[in-house]
Structure formats: C-alpha cells, structure tokens
Scaffold this active site. Structure first.
Site, PDB file in Angstrom:
ATOM      1  N   LYS A   1     -46.678 -55.840 -29.197  1.00  0.00           N
ATOM      2  CA  LYS A   1     -46.237 -55.676 -30.589  1.00  0.00           C
ATOM      3  C   LYS A   1     -46.275 -57.051 -31.261  1.00  0.00           C
ATOM      4  O   LYS A   1     -46.041 -58.081 -30.607  1.00  0.00           O
ATOM      5  CB  LYS A   1     -44.798 -55.119 -30.574  1.00  0.00           C
ATOM      6  CG  LYS A   1     -44.161 -54.937 -31.928  1.00  0.00           C
ATOM      7  CD  LYS A   1     -44.714 -53.762 -32.681  1.00  0.00           C
ATOM      8  CE  LYS A   1     -44.151 -53.698 -34.110  1.00  0.00           C
ATOM      9  NZ  LYS A   1     -44.953 -52.808 -34.963  1.00  0.00           N
TER      10      LYS A   1
ATOM     11  N   CYS B   1     -49.811 -57.121 -41.901  1.00  0.00           N
ATOM     12  CA  CYS B   1     -48.753 -56.104 -41.837  1.00  0.00           C
ATOM     13  C   CYS B   1     -48.315 -55.735 -43.261  1.00  0.00           C
ATOM     14  O   CYS B   1     -47.912 -56.603 -44.024  1.00  0.00           O
ATOM     15  CB  CYS B   1     -47.545 -56.594 -41.043  1.00  0.00           C
ATOM     16  SG  CYS B   1     -46.229 -55.357 -41.068  1.00  0.00           S
TER      17      CYS B   1
END
Ligand code: SIN
Length: 304
Positions: free
Chosen positions: A42, A123
């Site tokens: 992640k 992101c």
C-alpha cells in the site's frame, strides 16, 4: 515466465496493484504466498494514517469506486516488512509532501534487502491535496528534487504511478517532464479520479468521503488503461510500462501486452477475489499463449 525491470525480478508479469489487500502484515504475507510476481505494498506515508472516514469502498460487477485516503501503517512498517518478504518487494511511496518522500525514500535505501519503489504521484483521495501528476508545472521540479536528494539508482528499480490522461497533448506534456529522469518504469493507470456513483433508491452516493467523489476502477476503465499504456509506449519505446486498470482475465492481460505493457497489476479484481486471482489469471493467460503458439512474452508484438 520471468521478467526483469532493471534489477527487479518478477516471477510472473502479473502483480497486485498498490491499493486493496496490501496494507497489513497478513496482507503482505498472503501476497508472498500467492502467485503474484512480486509483493507491492500500500502507498505509505511518513505517519500511520487511518484514511478517510465512513463507507469508502463500493463495487458492482463492472465498477468500483473508492475514497480510501491512503490508510497505511507508516513507512517504517513497510521497511520492516522487507525482512519478511522473500520475493521481490515493491514499496509504494505516497508521502504527503516532497520532504516526506525524500525522508521515506532515503530510509528505504538503508534497508538490508534491496527493494523496488513505485512513487505514487496520482492518489485522488487525500482531502485537500490534488494529484501531482496532473500539475505539469510542478512535476519536473518535484522529480528534480527527488533525483538530487535521493540516490535513486540504488533501488532495484524506480517507477512512478500515473493517473489516466485523456488528451493526446497531455501524454506529450508528461513525456517532456519525465523523460529527463532515469525512471525505470511507469505504472499506468491509477483509478479514474473524482467519479461519482449514486444509488437512486437511497438517493445518496454509494461512498461517503468527499461527498461521494472517488477513484473509479473495474472493467469499465480498461479501455482508458490500455490507451494510456499504448500512448506512453509510443513515446517511451524503451521504458517498461506496468499496465493497470480493469484486468479480470488472462485475455485482459494479453490485451495489455498488445498495448505495450511489460507487466500488469490487478486492483479491483484482487479486492473481489483475493490472492487466488493471480493463479487463475496467469493460467488463463498461458492458455492464450499456447493457443497462439507463443513461447515467450517477446512473441507478443505491440500493436502499431
Ligand atoms: C487511496 O488510498 O485513497 C487509494 C490510493 C490511490 O489511489 O493511489
């Protein structure tokens, strides 16, 4: 069917995408035990983060939407995990500032095990922060600082994760900014940012953070992923491109190779199916190779 991106060896060219099921120790060790060609973490930040509040992931057959907000256990945890991950390990780095990313990257250079890095410039879900890879004015300066302050060549391989682009001139714009740096791979695409899915019965968005706005994944984004891989491969014929977006089957993987990918990542389908997806999809891909009498990845020719 091994491949190598600089010094990063992938057992098979199908990996997990940084996103679902790669946050905790159990997640990473499950990936270690799976057929995924590497373990991808992640995206990590300097501090541990809970991420956005409320229902933040939703999916249906063809589509997912998320606004996770980078929940992760902090960069030191992902560095420590390099002692337990035996296969190739790619740490996704998503620090909230340039200074954070410099600190995180320099720390990862001190690890005993060498790692690959995927710098997440895309992101869409951190409240108050835009996607750096859409800010063409900042991108070059940002990468200049990273390459000046971190000995990037010491990583097994260094790549950047890009958002989808939709305008042909934007590919050229990105090319002008990033071709100045010795980047080993590009991962494209991250989710299609800032989508909105509404449940007409409940008369509400299906997720809660950011008024329901989030990143889209799943099979509906595959044509966008294919086009991004294809367009970047045209501009960077020697660059390894990791394709991502809407892959559910071996046929999808084959299509990404035809578009110019060297490897692929799986996000939404991995979230749905768990680690078994890597074996299933790889076997489906091998069946297609066999049916075409192709022996190696180099037999697959990128479409003109
Ligand atoms: C998230 O944690 O919000 C998703 C990560 C990403 O899209 O890069």
């Amino acid at each position: 069917m091994k491949i190598k991106i600089k010094d990063l060896e992938l057992e098979i060219p199908i990996l997990n995408a940084s996103g679902p099921r790669c946050t905790t120790e159990k997640d990473l060790l499950d990936l270690e035990d799976s057929l995924s060609g590497a373990v991808v973490s992640k995206s990590c930040t300097l501090e541990k983060r809970e991420g956005n509040k409320g229902k933040r992931y939703w999916d249906c057959e063809t589509l997912s939407i998320n606004s996770m907000g980078l929940p992760n256990l902090g960069f030191e945890f992902y560095g420590e995990m390099s002692k337990k991950v035996k296969k190739s390990y790619i740490i996704s780095v998503g620090g909230l500032s340039l200074e954070d990313n410099v600190t995180i990257l320099n720390h990862f250079l001190t690890l005993e095990k060498k790692v690959g890095i995927e710098l997440n410039l895309s992101c869409p879900n951190v409240i108050g922060k835009g996607q750096l890879a859409y800010d063409f004015d900042c991108l070059e300066g940002y990468l200049t600082e990273i390459f000046q302050r971190v000995n990037i060549s010491k990583f097994l391989a260094f790549g950047i994760k890009l958002p989808p682009y939709f305008e042909l001139t934007h590919y050229v714009g990105v090319y002008m900014k990033i071709s100045k740096f010795p980047i080993d791979f590009i991962t494209c695409i991250n989710s299609v940012g800032n989508g909105l899915v509404i449940d007409y019965e409940r008369e509400k968005p299906v997720i809660e953070p950011k008024n329901g706005i989030g990143g889209l994944g799943g099979s509906i984004i595959k044509p966008v992923g294919l086009s991004n891989v294809y367009n970047f491969k045209k501009l960077f014929p020697k660059m390894d491109i990791i394709g991502c977006g809407g892959i559910e089957t071996g046929k999808d993987v084959f299509e990404y190779f035809l578009a110019g990918a060297s490897a692929v990542q799986i996000g939404t389908q991995f979230h749905k199916e768990g680690t078994g997806c890597f074996k299933r999809i790889y076997e489906e891909f091998l069946e297609i190779m066999k049916s075409k009498n192709y022996k190696s990845l180099s037999d697959i020719k990128t479409i003109p």
